[in-house]
Every structure is written in structure tokens, then in C-alpha cells.
Motif scaffolding. Sequence first.
Motif, short mmCIF file in Angstrom:
data_model
loop_
_atom_site.label_atom_id
_atom_site.label_comp_id
_atom_site.label_asym_id
_atom_site.label_seq_id
_atom_site.Cartn_x
_atom_site.Cartn_y
_atom_site.Cartn_z
N ARG A 51 0.84 -1.21 0.00
CA ARG A 51 0.00 0.00 0.00
C ARG A 51 0.87 1.25 0.00
NH1 ARG A 51 -3.15 -3.11 3.40
NH2 ARG A 51 -2.15 -2.27 5.26
N ARG A 52 1.93 1.23 0.79
CA ARG A 52 2.83 2.38 0.89
C ARG A 52 3.51 2.66 -0.46
NH1 ARG A 52 3.75 7.03 2.81
NH2 ARG A 52 5.89 7.53 3.31
N VAL A 53 3.96 1.62 -1.13
CA VAL A 53 4.58 1.79 -2.44
C VAL A 53 3.59 2.41 -3.42
CG1 VAL A 53 5.45 0.52 -4.46
CG2 VAL A 53 6.32 -0.02 -2.18
N GLU A 54 2.36 1.94 -3.40
CA GLU A 54 1.34 2.50 -4.31
C GLU A 54 1.09 3.97 -3.99
OE1 GLU A 54 -1.19 3.28 -7.24
OE2 GLU A 54 0.18 1.59 -7.07
N GLN A 55 1.03 4.33 -2.72
CA GLN A 55 0.85 5.73 -2.34
C GLN A 55 2.03 6.59 -2.83
OE1 GLN A 55 0.55 5.44 1.90
NE2 GLN A 55 -1.66 5.05 1.89
N LEU A 56 3.24 6.09 -2.62
CA LEU A 56 4.43 6.83 -3.05
C LEU A 56 4.47 6.96 -4.56
CD1 LEU A 56 6.97 5.29 -0.53
CD2 LEU A 56 6.23 7.69 -0.60
N ARG A 57 4.10 5.91 -5.28
CA ARG A 57 4.04 5.96 -6.74
C ARG A 57 3.07 7.05 -7.19
NH1 ARG A 57 0.90 5.37 -10.60
NH2 ARG A 57 -0.78 4.66 -9.27
N SER A 58 1.90 7.06 -6.60
CA SER A 58 0.88 8.03 -6.95
C SER A 58 1.34 9.46 -6.67
CB SER A 58 -0.41 7.72 -6.19
OG SER A 58 -1.39 8.67 -6.46
#
Length: 160
Positions: free
Chosen positions: A21-28
Motif C-alpha cells: 500500500r505504501r509503495v502504491e501511495q508513493l508511486r501516486s
Amino acid sequence: MAILAAMKLAEALALRAEAARRVEQLRSRATASARYQEGETPAEDAAALLVEAGQVLGELESLIRRINRTNAATRVGDGTLTDALARRDVLRLRHGVITAAADAAAGEGQRGYRQLRSELKMVPALPVAELRGQADDVARQLREVDTLVQRTNWEVDLLD
């Protein structure tokens, strides 16, 4: 997110989900800040977000490796935890196929009545009751395997 040396498999699975989830947030956030209008200031430092994402991805890879090692080494019933996970995945798919076929044969999701007497009557090509019974049996097997997997996740220590 620091990875602790000693933890249960279930804890590692929760950390894996959190890291993903954290990776997806950072990507976004990085992509939202990757371009900005000249003369303006970006909302966030995209380069710093990418560095942070890289760190989280490194931790995620380590977690995944440890989880996979643990799953492959943990004996459950006649096989390994990896075998049980494969069984669970296939049971989910099997249940979906059987219930979809039963629903289609029963006419669910379609108009269940004829407009005129001259219209053709639709008849099921599959034994709906038998399929529902099969789906119930597969659902029971799925619950049993899932319970076994969940219990094992909380009993087994994560391997290094």
C-alpha cells in the motif's frame, strides 16, 4: 518500516500488505509531482518520493523472500504451506466457475419471463441443483483450507 528479526508469518503478511500500500501511495504521489507548471513549486519532491519508494520496495522484497521461504519450508498436512495456498487459490477459482455456471443455467441476471407466448422458452443446459451442491462442497473445502492456512500463519515463525 523496519523488519523485525523474530515475528510470526501472519505479522509478516500484514507488513507485506502495508508495504505494498505504501509503495502504491508513493508511486501516486511521485507521478502527481513529476511535472509542474513553470514558475510554480511542486507539491512534493518527486525525487525524494522515488528514493523512499525504493527503500520500501527493498524491504518489501526482503519480506516476500522470507515469506516464500517460510511457506515452502512449513509442513501442513500432506504437503507444505505453499501447497495449501495453491489449493486454496484453485478452490476459489473452482467455486467461481461452478457458481457462475449454475447462475447462468438458472437464468440469474437475465429476464426470467417471456413477453409473448410465441417467444422461445429458455431451458437450462446444466443441472442447477447439482451444481449448487458441488459449489457448497467446494466452499466447505475452501473454508477448511483457509482456516488451516490462517492458523498456520499465526503459529509459524518467519524464517530468515
